[in-house]
Design an enzyme around this catalytic site. Sequence first.
Site, PDB file in Angstrom:
ATOM      1  N   GLU A  58       3.760  21.298 -19.857  1.00  0.00           N
ATOM      2  CA  GLU A  58       3.233  22.399 -20.443  1.00  0.00           C
ATOM      3  C   GLU A  58       4.009  22.818 -21.762  1.00  0.00           C
ATOM      4  OE1 GLU A  58       4.114  23.587 -15.806  1.00  0.00           O
ATOM      5  OE2 GLU A  58       4.618  22.061 -17.352  1.00  0.00           O
ATOM      6  N   CYS A  81       7.018  25.225 -13.068  1.00  0.00           N
ATOM      7  CA  CYS A  81       8.152  25.326 -12.645  1.00  0.00           C
ATOM      8  C   CYS A  81       8.851  26.912 -12.988  1.00  0.00           C
ATOM      9  CB  CYS A  81       9.246  24.328 -12.984  1.00  0.00           C
ATOM     10  SG  CYS A  81       9.769  24.105 -14.600  1.00  0.00           S
ATOM     11  N   ALA A 170       2.967 -22.666   7.944  1.00  0.00           N
ATOM     12  CA  ALA A 170       4.163 -22.790   8.826  1.00  0.00           C
ATOM     13  C   ALA A 170       5.388 -23.133   8.148  1.00  0.00           C
ATOM     14  CB  ALA A 170       3.767 -23.813  10.027  1.00  0.00           C
ATOM     15  N   TRP A 176       0.508 -19.890  -4.658  1.00  0.00           N
ATOM     16  CA  TRP A 176       0.216 -18.371  -4.586  1.00  0.00           C
ATOM     17  C   TRP A 176      -1.044 -18.300  -3.382  1.00  0.00           C
ATOM     18  CZ3 TRP A 176       3.295 -15.189  -6.581  1.00  0.00           C
ATOM     19  CH2 TRP A 176       4.157 -15.448  -7.827  1.00  0.00           C
ATOM     20  N   LEU A 311       9.813  -7.800   8.907  1.00  0.00           N
ATOM     21  CA  LEU A 311      10.040  -6.438   8.345  1.00  0.00           C
ATOM     22  C   LEU A 311       9.104  -5.572   8.175  1.00  0.00           C
ATOM     23  CD1 LEU A 311      12.316  -4.445   7.423  1.00  0.00           C
ATOM     24  CD2 LEU A 311      12.293  -5.465   5.296  1.00  0.00           C
TER      25      LEU A 311
END
Length: 378
Positions: A58, A81, A170, A176, A311
């Site tokens: 703003e 804000c 494996a 890639w 993970l």
Amino acid sequence: MPAEQSVLDAHYMARALELARKGLYSTHPNPRVGCVIVRDGQVVGEGWHVRAGEPHAEVNALRQAGEQSLGATAYVTLEPCSHHGRTPPCADALVTAGVARVVAAMQDPNPEVAGRGLLRLAQAGIQVSSGVLEDEARALNPGFIKRMEQGLPYVRVKLAMSLDGRTAMASGESQWITGPAARSAVQRLRARSSVVLTSAQSVIADNARMTVRADELGLEPELAALALARPPLRVLIDGRLRAPLDAPFFQAGPALVVTRAAAQARERYEQAGLELLAMPGSDGQVDLRKLLAELAGRGVNEVLVEAGPRLAGAFARQGLVDEYRLFIAGKFLGSTARPLFEWPMARMSEAPTLKIIEMRAVGDDWQVTAIPAPALSV
């Protein structure tokens, strides 16, 4: 509201959102916000929030508009804000400038604002409204919104796989699977994230650095410079501190290492310029939910998980994933190659349902964006 005005509001808000997207790589921990100021049917000021500590959208738009702000309409992608942070309240700036109307895409989820900005404007005699292109505005700041509403960051899991759902041979060889265009897209995912999180398995097996590489970003120079100036925090989950300190990950700069017990090794890691954080869980593993809450407490909005099947599977099994980004290469790796997740299931009823929200070609590969089905009702 007349239909013509609604169309105009949507038009100018779309431009404000376009400006806000310029901050995709640089505003952390603040939200991405854009602002357009219109007077007598003409755009007289535009601005976007560039980085934390600098003027908000703003203020930048008002500076460009100058005296033409008087009696104008300000379109802003997030409620202005109303509190003093690193910068003065934007609501006060709009009042001082004499704007007649403010249109916000959405209310600010920050409890310190949460409607107070719009109330401040209304009390000053400014006409206010919100909800214009709200869905688009929320999609721009999923991490900031989730952190404010739930105290957790938005978790995005990136996965690269073959057509038969395999991530590596494996032997662990994985570079890639996908081509240059897909790798460039991953670099942009890293650049927009507050944190890039990986595992000891990836650091050891792939020599992963998890950095943002300038030559692969594929951004215009201005945005690339902003992204490189605010790299994501690199976080390594290494419960047993297996990754050697001479690994490329550690040589690439500061990082946060999360482990089960840190006391004995703390000094050694701190001497290497690393922060060590103990985050033990009840099952002897790092408590992922507590870690996410800790990161949110540090102002982290978006977490990108780039890790091995163990993970990544742990995040998925615990219901901590908000979004999956799958990059699919046109090749097969075979039945002995490694799977996408370590997530054993015995019955079809155990299989989680995902909603595919986008699928598009990325070079010779495909990018699929999917979210857990329960998230649709949130």
